[in-house]
Scaffold this motif. Structure first.
Motif, PDB file in Angstrom:
ATOM      1  N   MET A  72     -33.347  33.171 -54.587  1.00  0.00           N
ATOM      2  CA  MET A  72     -32.311  34.217 -54.538  1.00  0.00           C
ATOM      3  C   MET A  72     -30.967  33.579 -54.192  1.00  0.00           C
ATOM      4  N   THR A  73     -29.924  34.379 -54.415  1.00  0.00           N
ATOM      5  CA  THR A  73     -28.591  33.855 -54.143  1.00  0.00           C
ATOM      6  C   THR A  73     -27.922  34.701 -53.060  1.00  0.00           C
ATOM      7  N   ILE A  74     -27.314  34.043 -52.125  1.00  0.00           N
ATOM      8  CA  ILE A  74     -26.477  34.772 -51.176  1.00  0.00           C
ATOM      9  C   ILE A  74     -25.072  34.182 -51.254  1.00  0.00           C
ATOM     10  N   GLU A  75     -24.135  34.877 -50.641  1.00  0.00           N
ATOM     11  CA  GLU A  75     -22.780  34.376 -50.693  1.00  0.00           C
ATOM     12  C   GLU A  75     -22.355  33.927 -49.293  1.00  0.00           C
ATOM     13  N   VAL A  76     -21.942  32.700 -49.186  1.00  0.00           N
ATOM     14  CA  VAL A  76     -21.476  32.192 -47.906  1.00  0.00           C
ATOM     15  C   VAL A  76     -20.020  31.776 -48.052  1.00  0.00           C
ATOM     16  N   ASN A  77     -19.181  32.356 -47.253  1.00  0.00           N
ATOM     17  CA  ASN A  77     -17.743  32.077 -47.308  1.00  0.00           C
ATOM     18  C   ASN A  77     -17.220  32.156 -48.757  1.00  0.00           C
ATOM     19  N   HIS A  78     -17.609  33.231 -49.426  1.00  0.00           N
ATOM     20  CA  HIS A  78     -17.168  33.548 -50.797  1.00  0.00           C
ATOM     21  C   HIS A  78     -17.721  32.591 -51.859  1.00  0.00           C
ATOM     22  N   GLN A  79     -18.691  31.802 -51.524  1.00  0.00           N
ATOM     23  CA  GLN A  79     -19.273  30.924 -52.534  1.00  0.00           C
ATOM     24  C   GLN A  79     -20.771  31.173 -52.638  1.00  0.00           C
ATOM     25  N   PRO A  80     -21.304  31.159 -53.857  1.00  0.00           N
ATOM     26  CA  PRO A  80     -22.748  31.409 -54.006  1.00  0.00           C
ATOM     27  C   PRO A  80     -23.576  30.233 -53.473  1.00  0.00           C
ATOM     28  N   VAL A  81     -24.682  30.578 -52.825  1.00  0.00           N
ATOM     29  CA  VAL A  81     -25.553  29.560 -52.229  1.00  0.00           C
ATOM     30  C   VAL A  81     -26.994  29.978 -52.492  1.00  0.00           C
ATOM     31  N   GLU A  82     -27.825  29.012 -52.880  1.00  0.00           N
ATOM     32  CA  GLU A  82     -29.237  29.311 -53.148  1.00  0.00           C
ATOM     33  C   GLU A  82     -30.010  29.466 -51.843  1.00  0.00           C
ATOM     34  N   ALA A  83     -30.875  30.457 -51.770  1.00  0.00           N
ATOM     35  CA  ALA A  83     -31.705  30.640 -50.579  1.00  0.00           C
ATOM     36  C   ALA A  83     -33.110  31.020 -51.001  1.00  0.00           C
ATOM     37  N   ARG A  84     -34.077  30.749 -50.125  1.00  0.00           N
ATOM     38  CA  ARG A  84     -35.455  31.132 -50.421  1.00  0.00           C
ATOM     39  C   ARG A  84     -35.792  32.382 -49.622  1.00  0.00           C
ATOM     40  N   PRO A  85     -36.499  33.312 -50.244  1.00  0.00           N
ATOM     41  CA  PRO A  85     -36.866  34.537 -49.513  1.00  0.00           C
ATOM     42  C   PRO A  85     -37.597  34.192 -48.213  1.00  0.00           C
ATOM     43  N   GLY A  86     -37.298  34.913 -47.148  1.00  0.00           N
ATOM     44  CA  GLY A  86     -37.979  34.678 -45.878  1.00  0.00           C
ATOM     45  C   GLY A  86     -37.285  33.672 -44.980  1.00  0.00           C
ATOM     46  N   GLU A  87     -36.354  32.936 -45.576  1.00  0.00           N
ATOM     47  CA  GLU A  87     -35.635  31.939 -44.784  1.00  0.00           C
ATOM     48  C   GLU A  87     -34.656  32.620 -43.844  1.00  0.00           C
ATOM     49  N   TYR A  88     -34.363  31.938 -42.743  1.00  0.00           N
ATOM     50  CA  TYR A  88     -33.292  32.434 -41.879  1.00  0.00           C
ATOM     51  C   TYR A  88     -31.950  31.897 -42.394  1.00  0.00           C
ATOM     52  N   ILE A  89     -30.906  32.663 -42.133  1.00  0.00           N
ATOM     53  CA  ILE A  89     -29.584  32.274 -42.632  1.00  0.00           C
ATOM     54  C   ILE A  89     -29.226  30.864 -42.153  1.00  0.00           C
ATOM     55  N   LEU A  90     -29.502  30.595 -40.880  1.00  0.00           N
ATOM     56  CA  LEU A  90     -29.126  29.303 -40.291  1.00  0.00           C
ATOM     57  C   LEU A  90     -29.688  28.128 -41.099  1.00  0.00           C
ATOM     58  N   ASP A  91     -30.945  28.274 -41.560  1.00  0.00           N
ATOM     59  CA  ASP A  91     -31.570  27.180 -42.309  1.00  0.00           C
ATOM     60  C   ASP A  91     -30.877  26.956 -43.651  1.00  0.00           C
ATOM     61  N   MET A 118     -26.609  39.204 -49.964  1.00  0.00           N
ATOM     62  CA  MET A 118     -25.845  39.338 -48.720  1.00  0.00           C
ATOM     63  C   MET A 118     -24.655  38.376 -48.718  1.00  0.00           C
ATOM     64  N   LYS A 119     -23.590  38.797 -48.045  1.00  0.00           N
ATOM     65  CA  LYS A 119     -22.391  37.977 -47.975  1.00  0.00           C
ATOM     66  C   LYS A 119     -22.089  37.680 -46.515  1.00  0.00           C
ATOM     67  N   VAL A 120     -22.058  36.430 -46.177  1.00  0.00           N
ATOM     68  CA  VAL A 120     -21.779  36.106 -44.778  1.00  0.00           C
ATOM     69  C   VAL A 120     -20.553  35.204 -44.667  1.00  0.00           C
ATOM     70  N   LEU A 121     -19.889  35.355 -43.552  1.00  0.00           N
ATOM     71  CA  LEU A 121     -18.743  34.509 -43.226  1.00  0.00           C
ATOM     72  C   LEU A 121     -19.113  33.712 -41.970  1.00  0.00           C
ATOM     73  N   THR A 122     -19.007  32.427 -42.046  1.00  0.00           N
ATOM     74  CA  THR A 122     -19.462  31.611 -40.915  1.00  0.00           C
ATOM     75  C   THR A 122     -18.342  31.247 -39.960  1.00  0.00           C
ATOM     76  N   HIS A 123     -17.114  31.307 -40.434  1.00  0.00           N
ATOM     77  CA  HIS A 123     -16.018  30.896 -39.555  1.00  0.00           C
ATOM     78  C   HIS A 123     -14.808  31.809 -39.679  1.00  0.00           C
ATOM     79  N   SER A 124     -15.086  33.118 -39.877  1.00  0.00           N
ATOM     80  CA  SER A 124     -13.981  34.076 -39.933  1.00  0.00           C
ATOM     81  C   SER A 124     -13.348  34.165 -38.549  1.00  0.00           C
ATOM     82  N   PRO A 125     -12.112  34.665 -38.471  1.00  0.00           N
ATOM     83  CA  PRO A 125     -11.476  34.774 -37.152  1.00  0.00           C
ATOM     84  C   PRO A 125     -12.344  35.540 -36.161  1.00  0.00           C
TER      85      PRO A 125
END
Lengths: 572, 154
Positions: A1-20, A69-76
């Protein structure tokens, strides 16, 4: 699956935690309570990320990825929240960095730097809790504790000891033992794995610098030093070299520069241990009693057995550990050879281990009122000594250990890794039983980082079951199987720390799995490279038996090299 | 012995009955001794540190035997408004113990309770179940002295 991190697409595996996912993609999010490969606890909140849209802050260590899901890791918002969390942690912190053992290698210092914390914004009440110096190995300073819980988890989940837990509630919470007893009277086995995972200076080893420096400055004293097999391949990170680099020769030179009069390699007495232990194994197998024979090199395992598995004490090898054997031989045979009275010998050992400090102080480890070993330094403390004495490890020429007692086999050297003792013992037992050397010295089945390794070895029709276990939680499982009737194993090597001494509680703080693997590889490379691969061919060991000890399990060996154990009644 | 009897009523292993067990032990023995915790730990296969951790989470558990005179200080709202903080502080100073502790001579033990339902008598303390109404620093001193003197004479 794909999630968005800081406005960029990133590959992720189902069941994984975001941190990993973030880690894999090179995005660093700070953590304090997180432990690799362990269930997330979500206690420290430092790994917060923002869910774009809702603006919610969630802990990336414990939040599983969701499609789209869309996450921001270093937003203000995130950075501000992290900063506040850190400031709250610092509110009641002693702030005595200059005097702290972890100065320069501290999770809080690093975060303060990275998050730009430059002043104390929140003033909390200082705790002024009791500093626990009762243990021979470990010092606990609860004032510096941030309650991340990593020590509690490693003690429970990896070691199966649970000497400590969260005590009290709310702002009164501390990490402590049952009934707030000193660590010395608790079930703590001194392994020091808690120190390795502690992000602050709340846990550290008991320091003996003062005593050792005094001995070095005392003209009456001859100061001898031995270092464990794992040391030469573990020191590198502490002195700015790449993990796993073998610094053996320059270590010898450095120790002499510091002022140690004689330098020995504990691998030599590891060979001695193998001579005694393999004789013990053969004797017990022939008689069919007190099997399986369990190794005794690891003092954390020994205390663990004395507390939790007293019924196994008769099965544990009576051999002292290599540290204590070397100490005993130095103050007897070597003292006689060199004409130095044992009272004037100050014997230091450098170990990857905090439990060795405790072992050195055991009352069984004395002869004629003198301790076999006077002081024990960890790898970290050795680095401290090297820096304190201004030794530049990059500009030293390699030197040899001192003789006699200077030679080693690679069988002794691989003691530093889980499975190494078993491999070394099999090599010599095979020779003793058949009169021939093994065709293939490598026993890959007992090597590596698995918590339990088992194999069967056929020696002239004798079918030996051999197991190597590291991590005391894994030891528990195997011992319980044996308690429940399993009887096909003849020899068990137990090392308390996961992976063995190369991952000991006295090692560099912050070493990752790769660094520890590199140490292991370095040991086995030495085994491949050097010519003497079996303990019984170590010329100094052969010489020691012919001139002094007689034969393995003989009278003199028995008096000097063997010990006994006793059940310990602790609240556990 | 008593602890074993209590444990017999509960299934082995697992932590789900830990709190009722600890409550029952305290009810019978007045506090949770190390020996009791050891037996509970062995029975339930729980480390002592874990049991201590759970027990210290709650205010209700004591880890020292009660004193001959068990003093409960009400810290409910009405008592608080009328100065129970001072009362507690005075008791701590006079007896040189903290809540949850017992004096070395075994005479006095101290406990903080939320509200003992006697707000009309605030600030109130209870000594072995007997209420002492509208206590002050001076009256506490007197009461403690009287109890101590009574011990010397008897």
């Amino acid at each position: 699956m794909t999630i968005e991190v800081n406005h960029q697409p990133v590959e992720a595996r189902p069941g994984e935690y975001i941190l990993d996912v973030l880690k894999r993609n090179g995005i660093h999010v700070p953590t304090l309570c997180h432990m690799k490969d362990r269930f997330p606890s979500g206690a420290c909140r430092m790994c917060l990320v923002e869910l774009e849209g809702s603006g919610r802050l969630i802990t990336s260590c414990s939040y599983p990825v969701e499609e789209g899901m869309k996450v921001l890791t270093h937003s203000p918002k995130v950075v501000e929240a992290r900063k506040t969390i850190l400031e709250l942690l610092l509110a009641d912190h002693p702030d005595d960095c200059l005097y702290c053992v972890r100065n320069g290698n501290c999770g809080l210092q690093k975060l303060s730097l990275n998050l730009g914390v430059r002043e104390r914004k929140i003033r909390g009440q200082k705790k002024e809790l009791h500093l626990d110096r009762s243990s021979a190995s470990i010092v606990r300073d609860p004032d510096k504790c941030i309650l991340c819980g990593r020590c509690v988890r490693v003690c429970e989940e990896v070691m199966g000891v649970s000497a400590i837990d969260f005590i009290n509630r709310g702002s009164n919470t501390v990490i402590g033992t049952a009934y707030n007893m000193g660590l010395n009277t608790s079930s703590c086995v001194n392994c020091g794995q808690c120190i390795l995972v502690c992000p602050t200076g709340a846990l550290s080893e008991k320091n003996q610098f003062g005593e050792i420096r005094q001995a070095l400055d005392d003209p009456e004293k001859t100061v001898v030093v031995q270092y464990a097999p794992a040391i030469s391949v573990s020191l590198a990170e502490e002195i700015g070299m790449e993990p796993g680099k073998d610094v053996n020769g320059i270590l010898n030179a450095a120790l002499r520069k510091i002022g140690f009069d004689y330098v020995f390699d504990t691998s030599m007495s590891a060979d001695l241990t193998i001579m005694e232990e393999s004789a013990e194994l053969i004797k017990r197998v022939k008689k069919g009693e007190n099997l399986p024979l369990i190794t005794s090199c690891c003092p954390a395992w020994i205390k663990f057995a004395e507390e939790f598995y007293p019924d196994f004490l008769p099965r544990i090898s009576t051999c002292k550990s290599p540290q204590q054997m070397m100490g005993a031989v130095i103050k007897s045979f070597w003292a006689k050879q060199t004409g130095i009275v044992p009272e004037n010998i100050y014997s230091v050992s450098i170990m990857p281990c905090t439990a060795k400090k405790f072992e050195g102080q055991r009352e069984e480890m004395m002869q004629g009122g003198l301790p076999d070993v006077d002081a024990v330094l960890t790898t970290r403390e050795l680095a401290g000594f090297i820096h304190m004495y201004g030794v530049d490890m990059h500009r030293l020429e390699p030197e040899m250990t001192d003789s006699p007692l200077g030679a080693r086999s690679t069988a002794g050297k691989i003691f530093g890794a889980s499975g190494g003792v078993a491999e070394a013992a099999i090599r010599t037992a095979y020779y003793k039983l058949t009169g021939k050397e093994l065709a293939q010295f490598r026993i890959p089945e007992v090597r590596g980082f698995k918590g339990r390794k088992e194999t069967r070895i056929n020696i002239n029709g004798l079918d030996l079951g051999v197991a190597g276990v590291s991590g005391l939680g894994n030891a528990r499982e195997l011992l319980d199987e044996i308690r429940n009737g399993r009887d096909d194993i003849h020899f068990i090597e137990i090392m308390a720390c996961p992976g063995g001494c190369i991952n000991g509680g006295g090692q560099h703080i912050g070493a990752d799995n790769e660094a520890i693997r590199a140490r292991s590889c370095a040991l086995y490379e030495i085994d491949d490279r050097e010519p003497i691969k079996v303990s019984h061919k170590n010329p100094d060991v052969v010489d020691l038996y012919s001139r002094f000890l007689g034969k393995p399990l003989g009278e003199r060996s028995h008096a000097l090299l063997h010990t006994s154990y006793q059940e310990r009644y602790v609240l556990k | 012995m008593e602890v074993k009897e209590i444990l017999r009523e509960y299934p082995k292993n697992g932590r789900s009955n830990l709190i009722p067990i600890l409550q029952e032990i305290q009810e019978r023995q007045g506090y949770l001794s190390r020996e009791a915790v050891k037996e509970v730990g062995e029975y339930l296969s729980l480390p002592a540190s874990k049991i201590f951790g759970v027990a210290t989470f709650y205010n209700q558990f004591r880890f020292e035997p009660r004193g001959k005179y068990h003093i409960q200080v009400c810290r409910g709202t009405a008592c608080h408004v009328l100065g129970s903080a001072t009362v507690l502080e005075e008791l701590e100073k006079t007896l040189k113990i903290k809540p949850g502790q017992t004096t070395r001579d075994g005479l006095f033990s101290l406990e903080v309770v939320a509200c003992i339902g006697a707000c009309g008598l605030a600030p109130v303390i209870s000594i072995n179940g007997e209420f002492h109404a509208r206590v002050t620093a001076a009256s506490i001193h007197q009461t403690i002295e009287q109890l101590k003197n009574g011990e010397v004479q008897s």
